[in-house]
Scaffold this motif. Structure first.
Motif, mmCIF file in Angstrom:
data_model
loop_
_atom_site.group_PDB
_atom_site.id
_atom_site.type_symbol
_atom_site.label_atom_id
_atom_site.label_comp_id
_atom_site.label_asym_id
_atom_site.label_seq_id
_atom_site.Cartn_x
_atom_site.Cartn_y
_atom_site.Cartn_z
ATOM 1 N N UNK A 58 8.639 7.627 9.259
ATOM 2 C CA UNK A 58 8.323 7.142 7.637
ATOM 3 C C UNK A 58 8.760 8.478 7.045
ATOM 4 N N UNK A 59 9.237 8.291 5.817
ATOM 5 C CA UNK A 59 9.482 9.506 5.038
ATOM 6 C C UNK A 59 8.148 9.598 3.982
ATOM 7 N N UNK A 60 7.898 11.025 3.616
ATOM 8 C CA UNK A 60 6.758 11.199 2.570
ATOM 9 C C UNK A 60 7.335 12.320 1.659
ATOM 10 N N UNK A 61 6.582 12.280 0.774
ATOM 11 C CA UNK A 61 6.988 13.242 -0.395
ATOM 12 C C UNK A 61 6.156 14.655 -0.035
ATOM 13 N N UNK A 62 6.101 15.490 -1.053
ATOM 14 C CA UNK A 62 5.454 16.832 -0.883
ATOM 15 C C UNK A 62 3.802 16.745 -0.666
ATOM 16 N N UNK A 63 3.411 15.450 -1.263
ATOM 17 C CA UNK A 63 1.973 15.453 -1.042
ATOM 18 C C UNK A 63 1.793 14.525 0.210
ATOM 19 N N UNK A 64 2.679 14.209 1.030
ATOM 20 C CA UNK A 64 2.517 13.440 2.082
ATOM 21 C C UNK A 64 2.111 11.978 1.936
ATOM 22 N N UNK B 282 -0.686 10.591 4.248
ATOM 23 C CA UNK B 282 -0.783 10.999 5.636
ATOM 24 C C UNK B 282 -1.212 12.513 5.709
ATOM 25 N N UNK B 283 -1.821 12.807 7.017
ATOM 26 C CA UNK B 283 -2.180 14.329 7.176
ATOM 27 C C UNK B 283 -1.026 15.232 7.174
ATOM 28 N N UNK B 284 -0.034 14.623 7.577
ATOM 29 C CA UNK B 284 1.302 15.543 7.654
ATOM 30 C C UNK B 284 2.210 14.648 7.874
ATOM 31 N N UNK B 285 3.537 14.856 7.721
ATOM 32 C CA UNK B 285 4.763 14.262 8.166
ATOM 33 C C UNK B 285 4.726 13.819 9.635
ATOM 34 N N UNK B 286 5.339 12.505 9.841
ATOM 35 C CA UNK B 286 5.551 11.898 10.927
ATOM 36 C C UNK B 286 7.122 11.643 11.299
ATOM 37 N N UNK C 94 0.855 -1.231 0.034
ATOM 38 C CA UNK C 94 0.095 0.064 0.000
ATOM 39 C C UNK C 94 0.699 1.328 0.041
ATOM 40 N N UNK C 95 0.246 2.366 -0.417
ATOM 41 C CA UNK C 95 1.124 3.497 -0.499
ATOM 42 C C UNK C 95 -0.383 4.430 0.499
ATOM 43 N N UNK C 96 0.509 4.741 1.559
ATOM 44 C CA UNK C 96 -0.364 5.650 2.611
ATOM 45 C C UNK C 96 -0.185 7.214 2.275
#
Length: 228
Positions: free
Chosen positions: A183-189, A175-179, A171-173
């Motif tokens: 976990x790493x997230x891109x500009x769209x979280x 998120x409501x914002x960075x944690x 899955x790709x999650x």
């Protein structure tokens, strides 16, 4: 006919209980291998895992009784046939029903399965002679426990989900914002593709750089299932 229907109706609750217990043991032992403790009173995955186990048991026992055991006059010959047939049927089951990369612990798995089949044979013969009795329950439960252990010899996490296995899914999650620190997230979280181990109503457990991590579902605003 009426007597047969009554006997079947008595077996239904027992089979349902066996299905739930075996699924409970199978699935929670599977989670324990990842260091996850999430014991729920009811989980649909228990039923699915239990059905897989019962189907497997029916497959093995069905092939045993295709050949009339009355043909063998001594108990030793009957038990030898059961052990030989179980070995052959198990081999065919692995070839046709499980992924090619399934990790089979050969000696342990075969030994436990043969012991399980012999115990169930004792129960079946008892039911034939005396009808269904609660006194046979310890044999069923013990053989069930052995069967559940056997299933883990097949590496439950590698068995496909659509036949009741514990194969990880992707899955790709979103998120409501960075944690931070998790976990790493891109500009769209959006996260990278994650291998999901288990999820419940509150949490999602997944692999992240070789480690088992957990995130609360209230931090997830969307998800994308990645197909094979």
């Amino acid at each position: 006919m009426k007597e047969k229907l009554e006997n079947i109706s008595k077996l239904v609750p027992a089979l349902t209980l066996l299905c739930y217990i075996s699924g409970f043991v199978i699935y929670n032992t599977h989670l324990a291998q990842f260091g996850i403790i999430d014991v729920e009173i009811f989980n649909l995955r228990y039923i699915v895992a239990g059905l897989n186990f019962l189907f497997f048991s029916a497959f093995i026992l069905g092939t045993v009784y295709l050949w009339p055991l009355e043909f063998y006059k001594t108990l030793l010959r009957k038990l030898f046939w059961i052990a030989l047939n179980t070995t052959i049927a198990f081999t065919l089951y692995i070839i046709f029903f499980y992924p090619l990369n399934t990790n089979v612990k050969i000696f342990q798995s075969y030994a436990i399965l043969i012991a399980m089949t012999l115990l169930i044979h004792i129960c079946v013969e008892s039911i034939k002679k005396n009808g269904f009795r609660l006194s046979d329950a310890p044999f069923w439960i013990f053989s069930l426990g052995m069967g559940s252990l056997f299933l883990f010899g097949l590496s439950f996490k590698q068995i496909k989900m659509n036949i009741g296995g514990g194969q990880l899914y992707r899955k790709v999650l979103i998120l409501e914002g960075p944690v931070k620190g998790l976990i790493n997230v891109d500009n769209n979280f959006m996260t990278d593709t994650l291998y999901i181990i288990h999820e419940n109503e509150k949490q999602i457990y997944f692999y992240n750089y070789g480690k088992v991590c957990c995130i609360k579902k209230d931090k997830v605003v969307g998800e994308i299932i990645v197909s094979e």
